[in-house]
Scaffold this active site. Structure first.
Site, mmCIF file in Angstrom:
data_model
loop_
_atom_site.group_PDB
_atom_site.id
_atom_site.type_symbol
_atom_site.label_atom_id
_atom_site.label_comp_id
_atom_site.label_asym_id
_atom_site.label_seq_id
_atom_site.Cartn_x
_atom_site.Cartn_y
_atom_site.Cartn_z
ATOM 1 N N GLU A 185 2.323 -0.866 3.141
ATOM 2 C CA GLU A 185 1.473 -1.212 2.252
ATOM 3 C C GLU A 185 0.974 -0.218 1.394
ATOM 4 O OE1 GLU A 185 -1.192 -5.294 2.780
ATOM 5 O OE2 GLU A 185 -1.671 -3.562 3.955
ATOM 6 N N LYS A 223 -0.863 -14.796 -2.393
ATOM 7 C CA LYS A 223 -2.344 -15.195 -1.928
ATOM 8 C C LYS A 223 -2.884 -16.314 -2.925
ATOM 9 C CE LYS A 223 -3.995 -11.015 0.313
ATOM 10 N NZ LYS A 223 -4.832 -9.826 0.361
ATOM 11 N N HIS A 233 19.957 -1.236 22.450
ATOM 12 C CA HIS A 233 20.651 -2.385 22.731
ATOM 13 C C HIS A 233 20.311 -3.337 21.775
ATOM 14 C CE1 HIS A 233 21.809 -0.664 26.487
ATOM 15 N NE2 HIS A 233 20.756 -0.171 26.811
HETATM 16 O O1 PA5 Z 1 -4.489 -2.367 5.121
HETATM 17 C C1 PA5 Z 1 -5.002 -3.098 4.359
HETATM 18 O O2 PA5 Z 1 -5.885 -2.913 3.529
HETATM 19 C C2 PA5 Z 1 -4.825 -4.708 4.568
HETATM 20 O O3 PA5 Z 1 -3.841 -4.954 5.375
HETATM 21 C C3 PA5 Z 1 -6.093 -5.174 5.186
HETATM 22 O O4 PA5 Z 1 -6.442 -4.871 6.373
HETATM 23 C C4 PA5 Z 1 -5.641 -7.030 5.533
HETATM 24 O O5 PA5 Z 1 -5.424 -7.377 4.272
HETATM 25 C C5 PA5 Z 1 -7.046 -7.546 5.778
HETATM 26 O O6 PA5 Z 1 -7.966 -7.654 4.930
HETATM 27 P P1 PA5 Z 1 -9.579 -7.513 5.412
HETATM 28 O O7 PA5 Z 1 -10.050 -6.314 6.611
HETATM 29 O O8 PA5 Z 1 -10.456 -7.520 4.032
HETATM 30 O O9 PA5 Z 1 -9.929 -9.031 5.957
#
Ligand code: PA5
Length: 447
Positions: A282, A415, A303
């Site tokens: 990410e 989203k 494996h």
């Molecule tokens: O690493 C990140 O920023 C994302 O993966 C968030 O943790 C995830 O989208 C969840 O977001 P939030 O904590 O606002 O619910």
């Protein structure tokens, strides 16, 4: 205290010429110092920590008064907690465990949620809703359903069984907390989910499970304090493992190594691979750049996916995790058939060690540049160090790639389309796209 080691012998650092990246140390140290001072890198400076530790101590009796904690969240809001659970609270997966129990709801799965709603003793369950933004639909939708059930079951005092971990001022969860008098812990400003394991996001669940969360923090501080210091300079950076790991990865990516294996030969640390995969993907998958993280665990994945690592495309680097001081377990004695005589007198510990060594050598022999993290102990302190180094390395790698490792803009489109599909207000462009997409004739095949 035993010392953790990073072994660069098989990394190809000279062949790849990672030193050519060292020239960025001046600019990166200056930028890092500036951003720490501006409060933009709290994962490193942890300015919130003293208050958080105080708050956690104050909450301990209340939190541990529950038999179950159900953590609702997704992505960075839960992956750290799961890694900690599997590494340091493995009792729950062992036969005859008698509590406490820690559960995670991190998906939109009616079956799982129903089983939590039906089978958890709600009066003895603390629901920790973790969301920095306070509005993530996967998390909030679970909250709505559980809240309804809790209200029905517990009456007026239902809010005692909820604790929110969210932004201190904004978001739906914050509004709910204020309106319904629900306890909260804060996610500090500028601390994105995947960098938040050492905040209330990871430490509250750790405290519930009886994990030594203070050692975790101490381990991370030990490796991050020199970076957070106002005296950070190029020389300190050049000696810091996270910077070297970033130089190595940025070079690998430039040379076409677009996959990065995270191979843990500490079996109970397998979920650190999932945590790292989210952190890396990410943060760094941007503008057509990055390397795809691939979590793997030894010996199991020898494996499974290892054949591809060894003889598939030569496009992989590897972070390899080992620990010589894992419990050795029982020895194999005389009742072993001749065919297996080579394990007589040896233990499980010898077996995993030999298999790790074999895999590491095989990866090297098959042209996979590899950096080994030799953990002195599979302890909370070591885990804190590992996570600290990997988070900092991710930031440095992103900066070397010329991208922003803190945001994740590409995930928004899916989203928005899902919201449009569900009929949310606005989103006209997405609604038009949906209509066009759904009216296209599909090429389908029965199987
Ligand atoms: O690493 C990140 O920023 C994302 O993966 C968030 O943790 C995830 O989208 C969840 O977001 P939030 O904590 O606002 O619910």
């Amino acid at each position: 205290m035993a010392t953790n080691i990073i072994d660069w012998t098989d990394s190809w650092q000279d062949k790849l010429d990672i030193k050519s990246k060292y020239a960025s140390a001046d600019a990166i140290s200056a930028r890092f110092s500036k951003e720490v001072a501006e409060g933009k890198l709290p994962f490193c400076s942890m300015p919130y920590m003293a208050e958080l530790l105080y708050d956690l101590e104050g909450l301990e009796d209340y939190v541990k008064g529950f038999d179950h904690m159900l953590l609702l969240g997704i992505g960075g809001s839960v992956l750290g907690a799961r890694a900690l659970q599997k590494a340091f609270f493995s009792e729950q997966d062992e036969p005859c465990h008698k509590g406490p129990w820690f559960w995670i709801g991190d998906n939109v799965c009616a079956k799982t949620l129903e089983s939590y709603l039906e089978k958890l003793p709600l009066e003895k369950t603390l629901v920790a809703v973790v969301s920095k933004s306070g509005g993530t639909i996967e998390t909030i939708s679970q909250y709505f359903l559980i809240r309804k059930k809790m209200q029905k079951k517990l009456g007026e005092k239902w809010n005692r069984n909820f604790l929110f971990v969210t932004d201190k001022k904004s978001g739906f969860l914050r509004e709910q907390a204020d309106e319904l008098s629900i306890r909260t812990l804060e996610v500090p400003d500028n601390l994105g989910g995947r960098y938040s394991v050492l905040s209330a996001v990871g430490l509250l669940p750790a405290m519930f499970m009886g994990i030594d969360y203070r050692s975790l923090v101490e381990g991370a501080s030990a490796v991050l304090s020199s970076l957070a210091s106002s005296t950070l300079d190029a020389e300190t950076l050049l000696n810091h493992p996270s910077y070297k790991i970033a130089c190595w990865n940025a070079t690998l990516m430039e040379k076409g190594y677009n996959e990065l294996i995270f191979f843990s030969y500490i079996p109970q640390w397998a979920c650190f691979g999932q945590w790292f995969a989210q952190l890396w993907a990410e943060s760094l998958g941007k503008e057509g750049k990055g390397s795809q993280p691939i979590p793997a665990v030894g010996a199991t994945d020898q494996h499974s996916v290892n054949q591809m690592f060894l003889d598939g495309p030569r496009n992989k680097g590897c972070l390899f995790l080992t620990c010589d001081s894992l419990p050795h377990g029982e020895k194999f004695l005389e009742d072993i058939p001749d065919k297996f005589s080579y394990i007589k007198g040896k233990s499980f510990g010898d077996l995993i060690h030999a298999e790790g060594l074999g895999t590491k050598m095989a990866l090297s022999a098959n042209d996979v540049p590899l950096v080994e993290f030799k953990m002195a102990e599979a302890s909370e302190e070591s885990a804190g160090r590992l996570m600290g180094v990997l988070m900092a390395a991710t930031i440095f790698t992103g900066w070397m790639m010329g991208i922003n490792p803190i945001d994740q803009p590409a995930v928004e489109l899916g989203k928005r389309l899902a919201k449009a599909r569900l009929g949310a207000d606005g989103l006209q462009e997405e609604k038009n796209d949906l209509e066009a997409f759904l009216s296209t004739k599909r090429e389908e095949q029965i199987f």
